[in-house]
Design a protein around this motif. Structure first.
Motif, mmCIF file in Angstrom:
data_model
loop_
_atom_site.group_PDB
_atom_site.id
_atom_site.type_symbol
_atom_site.label_atom_id
_atom_site.label_comp_id
_atom_site.label_asym_id
_atom_site.label_seq_id
_atom_site.Cartn_x
_atom_site.Cartn_y
_atom_site.Cartn_z
ATOM 1 N N UNK A 71 27.551 38.281 51.360
ATOM 2 C CA UNK A 71 26.971 37.450 50.540
ATOM 3 C C UNK A 71 26.996 38.388 48.994
ATOM 4 N N UNK A 72 27.066 37.779 48.089
ATOM 5 C CA UNK A 72 26.751 38.101 46.758
ATOM 6 C C UNK A 72 28.222 39.079 46.288
ATOM 7 N N UNK A 73 29.125 39.011 47.030
ATOM 8 C CA UNK A 73 30.353 39.985 46.631
ATOM 9 C C UNK A 73 31.319 39.025 45.548
ATOM 10 N N UNK A 74 32.164 39.558 44.737
ATOM 11 C CA UNK A 74 32.902 38.762 44.229
ATOM 12 C C UNK A 74 34.265 39.443 44.640
ATOM 13 N N UNK A 75 35.113 39.000 45.473
ATOM 14 C CA UNK A 75 36.265 39.261 45.898
ATOM 15 C C UNK A 75 37.698 38.708 45.482
ATOM 16 N N UNK A 85 25.461 34.738 43.840
ATOM 17 C CA UNK A 85 26.780 33.854 43.976
ATOM 18 C C UNK A 85 27.710 34.644 44.561
ATOM 19 N N UNK A 86 28.247 34.283 45.701
ATOM 20 C CA UNK A 86 29.566 34.829 46.404
ATOM 21 C C UNK A 86 30.828 34.268 45.783
ATOM 22 N N UNK A 87 31.741 34.952 45.298
ATOM 23 C CA UNK A 87 32.961 34.545 44.678
ATOM 24 C C UNK A 87 34.125 34.820 45.155
ATOM 25 N N UNK A 88 34.954 33.974 45.665
ATOM 26 C CA UNK A 88 36.199 34.274 46.135
ATOM 27 C C UNK A 88 37.257 33.942 45.259
ATOM 28 N N UNK A 89 37.962 34.866 44.636
ATOM 29 C CA UNK A 89 38.680 34.409 43.368
ATOM 30 C C UNK A 89 40.368 34.812 43.718
ATOM 31 N N UNK A 121 46.796 34.886 39.602
ATOM 32 C CA UNK A 121 47.927 35.688 39.558
ATOM 33 C C UNK A 121 47.733 36.524 38.175
ATOM 34 N N UNK A 122 46.462 36.407 37.586
ATOM 35 C CA UNK A 122 46.093 37.134 36.295
ATOM 36 C C UNK A 122 45.391 38.368 36.739
ATOM 37 N N UNK A 123 45.933 39.419 36.845
ATOM 38 C CA UNK A 123 45.341 40.738 37.288
ATOM 39 C C UNK A 123 44.179 41.220 36.361
ATOM 40 N N UNK A 124 44.180 40.797 35.130
ATOM 41 C CA UNK A 124 43.258 41.127 34.217
ATOM 42 C C UNK A 124 41.698 40.148 34.708
ATOM 43 N N UNK A 125 42.000 39.244 35.276
ATOM 44 C CA UNK A 125 40.631 38.590 36.028
ATOM 45 C C UNK A 125 40.275 39.369 36.950
ATOM 46 N N UNK A 126 41.146 40.033 38.007
ATOM 47 C CA UNK A 126 40.489 40.986 38.929
ATOM 48 C C UNK A 126 39.919 42.108 38.464
ATOM 49 N N UNK A 127 40.525 42.817 37.747
ATOM 50 C CA UNK A 127 40.140 44.016 36.870
ATOM 51 C C UNK A 127 38.678 43.627 36.362
ATOM 52 N N UNK A 128 38.531 42.585 35.574
ATOM 53 C CA UNK A 128 37.260 42.311 34.806
ATOM 54 C C UNK A 128 36.016 41.974 35.826
ATOM 55 N N UNK A 129 36.322 41.305 37.074
ATOM 56 C CA UNK A 129 35.347 40.549 37.955
ATOM 57 C C UNK A 129 35.346 41.178 39.330
ATOM 58 N N UNK A 130 36.418 41.845 39.857
ATOM 59 C CA UNK A 130 36.462 42.451 41.372
ATOM 60 C C UNK A 130 36.171 43.670 41.477
ATOM 61 N N UNK A 131 35.372 44.085 42.528
ATOM 62 C CA UNK A 131 35.177 45.465 43.065
ATOM 63 C C UNK A 131 36.220 45.546 44.152
ATOM 64 N N UNK A 132 36.507 44.455 44.911
ATOM 65 C CA UNK A 132 37.267 44.385 46.113
ATOM 66 C C UNK A 132 38.588 43.507 46.102
ATOM 67 N N UNK A 135 39.053 47.830 44.366
ATOM 68 C CA UNK A 135 40.122 48.030 43.399
ATOM 69 C C UNK A 135 40.479 49.627 42.894
ATOM 70 N N UNK A 136 39.349 50.189 42.795
ATOM 71 C CA UNK A 136 39.433 51.451 42.191
ATOM 72 C C UNK A 136 39.936 52.561 43.131
ATOM 73 N N UNK A 137 39.708 51.961 44.610
ATOM 74 C CA UNK A 137 40.613 52.889 45.505
ATOM 75 C C UNK A 137 42.203 52.565 45.537
#
Length: 342
Positions: free
Chosen positions: A49-53, A208-212, A215-226, A241-243
């Motif tokens: 719960x609470x993760x943005x993936x 809020x848990x978010x599953x995103x 195809x826009x990897x800038x969305x991933x970099x801006x929002x997701x840690x995983x 993402x950093x790993x």
């Protein structure tokens, strides 16, 4: 507590095989042949719960099929699936009250009526009390600046305006999990930034848990840690993402503009204590490649402390290049190909 718990999830479809030629078409009229296609292949993952993936993959990798199973639209062929404490396709009436869904290329708003009327209809669909609905709506309208759009028909909205309204529509019943499928597709950078900032704020304030899926990897970099990466229906990477960037990025490059001419031997003398390499562009400009195992600050300090510098530029490995390299090898376990530095 887990928001999403998936174990050995599989989805297979029967697809008709069309035979060639007129005779083949005639045969298909009377006796059709089918082949079985596996869109999702025994995937397993958990999202607390609470993760943005971020859930990413190329077209046909199985992303949308997974999302449809997670939201109860499709029934899995096999495997176990629990979302928000429910099995989506079995307990759909209770289940949908706890989730919000945004499909970037499909609308949940009614095309010819005002936005506020669509919101009111959705309030009735989800049985939201009027007092709670008004409070929630006012908050969302204020945060996404939709006040002047509420009485416009949906068909008169721009793509960016409609997408902001779609996000509000998915959140009116205060879901604890939100599924976003290409929420920024076709949007300009200003609207994308507004939506990203809003999602981050909502996650931080409401948990809020978010599953995103995007195809826009800038969305991933801006929002997701995983990131969970899918290829041909199977998970090839599940981790930070950093790993991912650290494992696949070979290092960073620094471009130096010097105030005086520098020879190759002078450049090498500056960093002789470190395992780095120089590429001389001209007598006043050179690039220093710093692998991950070498301290970036140490390398920078040696050069800045030993030469007169006019300008510095730092080049990171782009996430697009990393993902492209992983798909070329089909595995994220070992970096077998050096991505291009950009």
């Amino acid at each position: 507590m887990l928001a999403i718990d998936v174990k050995d999830l599989r989805k297979q479809f029967k697809v008709q095989k069309n035979r060639e030629g007129l005779s083949g078409a005639m045969k298909d009229l009377f006796k059709r042949q089918y082949q079985e296609v596996t869109a999702v292949k025994d995937i397993t993952f958990q999202i607390p719960q609470g993760e943005i993936c971020g859930y990413i993959g190329e077209n046909g990798a199985g992303k949308s099929t997974t999302i449809k199973m997670l939201t109860g639209i499709l029934v899995p062929t096999s495997g176990e699936l629990v979302v928000n404490g429910y099995v989506p396709h079995r307990e759909r009436e209770k289940f949908v009250h706890g989730i919000g869904v945004v499909f970037g290329q499909r609308s949940q708003l009614w095309w010819d009526i005002g936005v506020i009327e669509s919101f009111q209809l959705l309030r009735k669909v989800y049985n939201v009390p009027q007092v709670d609905f008004n409070r929630r709506l006012n908050n969302l309208v204020d945060r996404l600046q939709l006040g002047e759009l509420l009485n416009r028909p949906v068909r008169k909205l721009s793509l960016g305006q409609r997408m902001r309204c779609e996000i509000v529509a998915s959140l009116l019943h205060n879901p604890s999990i939100v599924f976003l499928d290409e929420p920024t597709i076709g949007l300009d950078i200003v609207v994308k930034t507004e939506i990203r900032d809003f999602l981050l704020e909502m996650n931080r304030e409401e948990g809020t848990t978010i599953l995103l899926t995007t195809h826009d990897l800038q969305d991933i970099e801006a929002l997701c840690s995983r990131v969970i990466m899918l290829d041909d229906g199977a998970i090839i990477y599940d981790g930070g993402l950093q790993q991912l960037k650290t494992t696949w990025s070979k290092g960073r490059e620094i471009q130096f503009q010097f105030a005086e001419a520098m020879s190759v031997s002078q450049l090498q003398a500056l960093t002789k204590s470190l395992a780095v390499s120089w590429t001389r562009e001209n007598e006043y400009s050179a690039k220093l490649f710093v692998p991950h195992e070498v301290s970036f600050s140490d390398a920078m300090g040696l050069v800045v402390g030993g030469a007169h510098i006019r300008d510095i530029k730092i080049f990171e490995t782009n996430t697009d290049d990393i993902v492209r390299g992983i798909y070329q090898t089909g595995s994220a376990e070992v970096a077998t190909k050096e991505p291009v530095l950009s």
